[in-house]
Design a protein around this motif. Structure first.
Motif, mmCIF file in Angstrom:
data_model
loop_
_atom_site.group_PDB
_atom_site.id
_atom_site.type_symbol
_atom_site.label_atom_id
_atom_site.label_comp_id
_atom_site.label_asym_id
_atom_site.label_seq_id
_atom_site.Cartn_x
_atom_site.Cartn_y
_atom_site.Cartn_z
ATOM 1 N N LEU A 76 0.826 -1.203 0.000
ATOM 2 C CA LEU A 76 0.000 0.000 0.000
ATOM 3 C C LEU A 76 0.863 1.256 0.000
ATOM 4 O O LEU A 76 0.606 2.195 -0.767
ATOM 5 N N ILE A 77 1.890 1.279 0.837
ATOM 6 C CA ILE A 77 2.784 2.441 0.900
ATOM 7 C C ILE A 77 3.501 2.635 -0.433
ATOM 8 O O ILE A 77 3.645 3.759 -0.925
ATOM 9 N N LEU A 82 0.495 9.841 -4.092
ATOM 10 C CA LEU A 82 -0.575 10.078 -3.117
ATOM 11 C C LEU A 82 -0.107 9.918 -1.669
ATOM 12 O O LEU A 82 -0.909 10.056 -0.743
ATOM 13 N N LEU A 83 1.182 9.600 -1.487
ATOM 14 C CA LEU A 83 1.679 9.394 -0.139
ATOM 15 C C LEU A 83 2.020 10.738 0.505
ATOM 16 O O LEU A 83 3.162 11.160 0.572
ATOM 17 N N LEU A 103 1.028 4.059 -3.011
ATOM 18 C CA LEU A 103 0.762 5.463 -2.745
ATOM 19 C C LEU A 103 1.950 6.340 -3.126
ATOM 20 O O LEU A 103 1.794 7.441 -3.660
ATOM 21 N N GLU A 104 3.151 5.828 -2.878
ATOM 22 C CA GLU A 104 4.359 6.575 -3.219
ATOM 23 C C GLU A 104 4.500 6.706 -4.735
ATOM 24 O O GLU A 104 4.800 7.788 -5.267
ATOM 25 N N SER A 151 -3.436 12.021 2.755
ATOM 26 C CA SER A 151 -3.862 10.638 2.511
ATOM 27 C C SER A 151 -3.618 9.755 3.722
ATOM 28 O O SER A 151 -4.419 8.862 4.030
ATOM 29 N N ILE A 152 -2.516 10.007 4.430
ATOM 30 C CA ILE A 152 -2.227 9.249 5.650
ATOM 31 C C ILE A 152 -3.309 9.493 6.697
ATOM 32 O O ILE A 152 -3.789 8.561 7.350
ATOM 33 N N ILE A 210 -6.497 7.621 5.769
ATOM 34 C CA ILE A 210 -6.377 6.183 6.037
ATOM 35 C C ILE A 210 -6.563 5.902 7.524
ATOM 36 O O ILE A 210 -7.249 4.950 7.920
ATOM 37 N N THR A 261 2.188 6.579 -7.001
ATOM 38 C CA THR A 261 1.108 7.392 -7.587
ATOM 39 C C THR A 261 1.122 8.828 -7.083
ATOM 40 O O THR A 261 0.259 9.622 -7.457
#
Length: 502
Positions: free
Chosen positions: A250-251, A259-260, A254-255, A264-265, A268, A257
């Motif tokens: 998942l990380i 989105l990290l 997100l990285e 976003s965190i 979540i 794309t």
């Protein structure tokens, strides 16, 4: 640590008389050990929280990290959600692997290391490493130390609620002292110096726990109450490995794309804070290890859990929204002396210290005539709502500029009156309503109510600003008051499901 690896918690050295005992103000002597251990642990935690928000949004030139204030407030709420969310892991580890007392020790070590990392200038990287250590450590320590308090008493011991009130007072003595030491050095000298005092506080707590606990704490808390069987170990290992792999993937996604980010965190964490308690209640209610009576009590506990969420939504904003309110909207010149805004964080605990013995005496004097647990929760919600409603007055009267600090004082006072009716009572009710196979885990679930509240707050606090103060305090406070009234009206039905537990 002893050569056998038990960190000095050998059961042969820990045989203390079963309850009732009367060595600490009419309570078991072990209460004194847990009182002072938690006092110093809360000193470290609330000392850190007293300055962490300011450290995050203060300018880099002033020693801060320069994060946007709104983002910093949301991150603080999400951090608080993770701290209490981790209690699920800590409760499970205690119930299935280590026992409560060993979990407390290892949790304290992790917390101390987290504060040490934060005391070293390392920018955002050090901030997140520290957060991870403190999240894991608090999850190991916080629910389990409360469980051991419950282990000091028989289930029908009338001292139980009063004992938790005394324990709760110890928590708040530590939280009261912290802003004056950690806050003053952090804001007046250097943030990292302030964080170093938080690390020292946790070290003192560990020292008290190790040297006093051997003689005063019950041996039953050393062993897991529902240990893993050999068949379960391989399945659990597979599940843990799968969870870690999923998190890594998942990380990475997100990285890749882009989105990290903090937003976003936070999102979540909010989702997790809502989903986890639902799953946990479903597991306990459907477990074959839960008896019919315990299942009924769990259903009653769901209502208490929901009520506590709404209470903590307001209470926990004392270190986020109200901390920013103190920093920017409150007149800090008092009698010709300019006080650090972090000092307002001591209002919550000092009112608790004053009111805890008062409420403990009230419950003791009333005995069987005291309000039942759902009614106490209803009173707690109403007072919490009033603590926000009162802040609509200065928001309307003084829309801009600095406001009299006594408005903030009154707000903190009202929410603590509510806390006296809900927080220690909730701790006590959790130990009484817990299924035998899930005792530490239900205490973890009580902590999760705070996590869920802060997960929700991480989304709600974005609506707070100087321009929206009146609407923000009015709507949030009003909703909680309405829920308190509903709780009061349905208290007899909820109490019926508690099956003989008051």
């Amino acid at each position: 640590m002893d050569s056998n690896g038990d960190t000095g918690l050998n059961s042969k050295k820990t045989e203390v008389p079963p309850p009732p005992q009367y060595g600490f103000f009419g309570h078991p002597l072990g209460l004194s050990t847990l009182f002072f251990t938690e006092l110093w642990e809360r000193f470290s935690y609330y000392g850190m929280r007293a300055i962490l928000l300011y450290y995050m949004y203060d300018q880099v030139s002033h020693g801060g990290l320069g994060i946007n204030q709104s983002t910093a407030i949301a991150l603080m709420s999400a951090y608080g959600a993770l701290v209490y969310m981790s209690s699920i892991v800590g409760g499970w580890v205690a119930d299935r692997l280590l026992g409560s007392r060993r979990s407390i020790f290892y949790g304290g070590v992790l917390i101390m290391c987290g504060h040490i990392v934060l005391s070293i200038p390392g920018g955002v990287t050090a901030l997140f490493i520290s957060m991870a250590l403190i999240v894991l450590g608090t999850g190991m320590l916080k629910p389990n130390i409360s469980t051991v308090v419950g282990d000091l008493y028989a289930k029908d011991d009338l001292r139980r609620d009063a004992g938790f009130s005394i324990y709760y007072m110890g928590i708040n003595i530590g939280a009261f002292i912290a802003p004056y030491i950690v806050g003053t050095f952090g804001q007046k000298v250097n943030y990292h110096l302030g964080f170093s005092f938080a690390a020292i506080g946790m070290a003192l707590g560990l020292a008290v726990y190790m040297f006093s606990g051997r003689r005063t704490l019950p041996a039953v808390s050393l062993s897991p109450k529902n240990p893993l069987t050999s068949e379960e170990r391989s399945r659990v290992l597979f599940q843990v490995g799968g969870g870690i792999l999923f998190a890594v993937i998942l990380i990475a996604v997100l990285e890749l794309t882009g989105l990290l980010g903090i937003k976003s965190i936070v999102n979540i964490i909010t989702i997790l804070s809502l989903v986890i308690p639902i799953i946990y209640f479903a597991v306990m209610l459907s477990s074959k290890k839960t008896t019919a009576v315990e299942r009924s009590r769990l259903r009653a506990y769901i209502f208490l859990f929901i009520a506590s969420i709404f209470f903590w939504i307001i209470d926990e904003q004392g270190s986020t929204v109200l901390a920013a309110y103190a920093d920017h909207r409150t007149d800090l010149e008092i009698f010709g002396f300019s006080i650090p805004s972090s000092w307002f964080q001591s209002l919550n605990p000092i009112f608790t210290v004053i009111l805890s013995p008062t409420f403990a005496l009230i419950w003791m004097k009333l005995g069987r005539r005291q309000p039942n647990t759902p009614r106490k929760f209803a009173y707690g919600l109403v007072f919490a709502g009033l603590s926000f409603l009162i802040l609509t007055i200065p928001a309307i009267v003084s829309h801009s500029g600095k406001v009299n600090p006594f408005w903030l004082v009154a707000s903190y006072f009202l929410v603590i009156v509510g806390a006296m009716c809900l927080s220690p009572v909730g701790l006590s009710a959790t130990t009484k309503l817990a299924p035998t196979a899930f005792s530490a885990q239900l205490m973890s679930l009580w902590m999760i109510s705070d996590s869920t509240a802060q997960g929700i707050s991480a989304q709600v606090v974005h609506f707070y600003s100087t321009n929206t103060e009146a609407a923000y305090f009015g709507i949030v406070g009003g909703v909680v008051i309405v829920l308190g009234i509903v709780m009061y009206l349905f208290a007899p039905q909820i109490h019926h499901y508690m099956r003989g537990i008051d």
